[in-house]
Design an enzyme around this catalytic site. Sequence first.
Site, mmCIF file in Angstrom:
data_model
loop_
_atom_site.group_PDB
_atom_site.id
_atom_site.type_symbol
_atom_site.label_atom_id
_atom_site.label_comp_id
_atom_site.label_asym_id
_atom_site.label_seq_id
_atom_site.Cartn_x
_atom_site.Cartn_y
_atom_site.Cartn_z
ATOM 1 N N ASP A 1 -6.165 6.155 1.097
ATOM 2 C CA ASP A 1 -6.521 5.865 -0.288
ATOM 3 C C ASP A 1 -5.351 5.182 -0.987
ATOM 4 O O ASP A 1 -4.188 5.322 -0.583
ATOM 5 C CB ASP A 1 -6.854 7.160 -1.043
ATOM 6 C CG ASP A 1 -8.123 7.823 -0.535
ATOM 7 O OD1 ASP A 1 -8.935 7.133 0.103
ATOM 8 O OD2 ASP A 1 -8.286 9.038 -0.785
ATOM 9 N N ARG A 2 -5.661 4.502 -2.082
ATOM 10 C CA ARG A 2 -4.638 3.786 -2.842
ATOM 11 C C ARG A 2 -3.455 4.694 -3.207
ATOM 12 O O ARG A 2 -2.300 4.292 -3.107
ATOM 13 C CB ARG A 2 -5.269 3.202 -4.115
ATOM 14 C CG ARG A 2 -4.272 2.556 -5.073
ATOM 15 C CD ARG A 2 -4.971 1.947 -6.282
ATOM 16 N NE ARG A 2 -4.015 1.569 -7.308
ATOM 17 C CZ ARG A 2 -3.290 0.449 -7.284
ATOM 18 N NH1 ARG A 2 -3.415 -0.392 -6.285
ATOM 19 N NH2 ARG A 2 -2.440 0.164 -8.250
#
Length: 284
Positions: A122-123
């Site tokens: 994920d970011r």
Amino acid sequence: MLLREFLHKEKRFSRRLLTTTKFSGGGLYVNDQEVTVRYVLQKGDNVTVKLPKEVKGDRMVPEQMALTILYEDEHVLVVDKRPNMSVIPSSDHPNGTLANAILYYYDQIGISNTVHFVNRLDRDTSGALLIAKDRFTHHLFSLAQQENLIHRQYTAIAEGVIIPDSGTINEPIARKEGSIIERIVHPNGQRAVTHFKVEDRSDGHTLLSLKLETGRTHQIRVHLASLGHPLLGDSLYGGNDKQINRQALHSTMLTFIHPFLEKQVEVCSPLPPDFKDVLNRSHD
């Protein structure tokens, strides 16, 4: 044995990749002579596969950015992804991604291929990320994932005090109705298994080591939130974001069987500064 069968059965080339190699500028060679897949191999033959030139997407543009490399050889790259950085370009984050940084690095070392991520983060998740340097290596890693030969270990800070000291969360995960991002534990979801071990407890937090048996979107985040212990900083799933400005999740270790060296490789990523700050404050 026909060259086609040798490459498919012995070297695990997909039939699709062999077709692409034939019609998209690549080539098959035996003893430096170009041949077709119907060539009959003899003992002592030297086989060379020239992969076709790879095509990059429109958003895959090189950008000069800091890049921390944890492991590298001719076929494989493992980088240490920093938090608050997307892995690939999107409409929301068209540049400044890890893919952009890797493409710039590739330009510097003379690699013309696109970026092949074996796993994703994920970011806001930081840590070790595995990348294949070409499409064939990526294909071999995909087979390795199916055969459970790639293992990931994470470190996380969860809210509250988790009891017992270790356990397994085996709950299916599905997309939340009406959302394109959020996931939930749901009986009609996909199988998802997370193993956890408590490393430390302090000041209302629990430091965890986690291993994934499956790789569902937001798996660790959803599983811990379902127990009433969301990740610190994970506001999407109910976590408090006042002590850290992203979910407290870090990819600590990658272990994989190298597709060419045929030996186990273990790569570790140290905890990032914001993680250490939270842990130091909790012990003050």
